[in-house]
Enzyme design. Sequence first.
Site, mmCIF file in Angstrom:
data_model
loop_
_atom_site.group_PDB
_atom_site.id
_atom_site.type_symbol
_atom_site.label_atom_id
_atom_site.label_comp_id
_atom_site.label_asym_id
_atom_site.label_seq_id
_atom_site.Cartn_x
_atom_site.Cartn_y
_atom_site.Cartn_z
ATOM 1 C CD GLU A 36 -2.993 -0.643 0.031
ATOM 2 O OE1 GLU A 36 -3.373 0.454 -0.417
ATOM 3 O OE2 GLU A 36 -3.165 -1.685 -0.865
ATOM 4 C CB CYS A 191 -13.469 3.189 -13.536
ATOM 5 S SG CYS A 191 -14.112 4.911 -13.189
ATOM 6 C CB CYS A 198 -18.228 2.473 -19.807
ATOM 7 S SG CYS A 198 -17.586 4.054 -19.203
ATOM 8 C CB CYS A 201 -17.611 -0.702 -15.769
ATOM 9 S SG CYS A 201 -17.904 -0.260 -14.138
ATOM 10 C CB CYS A 207 -21.965 4.611 -13.838
ATOM 11 S SG CYS A 207 -20.740 5.802 -14.095
#
Length: 338
Positions: A36, A191, A198, A201, A207
């Site tokens: 991370e 995204c 899209c 997605c 969305c």
Amino acid sequence: MTELASDLLRWFKSNGRKNLPWQSSLPNVYHIWLSEVMLQQTQVVTVIDYFNQFVKTFPNLASLANAHEDQVMSKWAGLGYYSRARNLHKTAKLVESKHNGVFPKKYDEIVALPGIGPSTAGAILSLGSGISAPILDGNVKRTLSRYHKIEGHYSSSEVMKELWRLAKHHTPRTNNAEYTQAIMDIGATICIPKNPLCESCPLASHCGAYLTKDQGAYPHKKNNTGKLPEKTVAFLIFKNERQEVFLKKRPNKGIWGGLWSFEECEDSNEAIRIKISRHNNKAKIVRSLTKFKHPFTHFTLWVNPILIDSPGGSANYYATDSLTLGTPAPVKKILQEL
């Protein structure tokens, strides 16, 4: 559970990334924390090799805590944003001394550690311990901005406040680790910043940006401030008769903090002459190498490398074929060309 969370969890079962080096059936909090931190400002494809090399040298938190800072910086060199590496090292030492070597599981204790903000803390808790905690990294900001058609740029405190509210709203109480990985994966693979995929997605049917065909307008861009400023610096490459080069450690603050670099000065004949004479009054310029530019987020740096014969130089002179010190990318580039 919100529709967004349900859609993401269904998608994640067959489409989510599950074979990254820091992922395992039994979560390794050390690996998750390290990944991370590396993934802050850096893409997965770049991080993978650095992560593998880092854990090969420092296989656990204790080995990192007990390492010398130069060792840590050496394994980080080239990854950029070097304060991350110094904070990583500081955190390892604090966890060893204050938490008996066990990474804490309380949010307040985690965000108190160097280099760990709210989003990184949320990822560590959810991915490492399955604790329900929201995240808001770059991928999540972009996904939520499009999904909810958020007006304004992230630099606005009001926009960030709303994004955090939405991040908390969508974070489920169950399957939190899967959800956290899923929303990061969506932003990283579908995204994406330009030309989002899209049609593939799982969030498309709800969305806001997709339904109004406004994907390109979100997230809103920050007002363009024009061309980045440029700076120029001379790198003085002092080389002795044993073909060793002079390197010195940079201050921890500023660019390339904690790494080893050449002497440098203003790129002017007078500044170069003074710097050379102060270093070694017997030194003489051999030739100039090719000038090149190195990009930073907020400016462009032009580097003028100058090769200098420095007879008798010994202190802080290093053989380039066995160098283990951490050096900035432009220094590494020059050393490879010598």
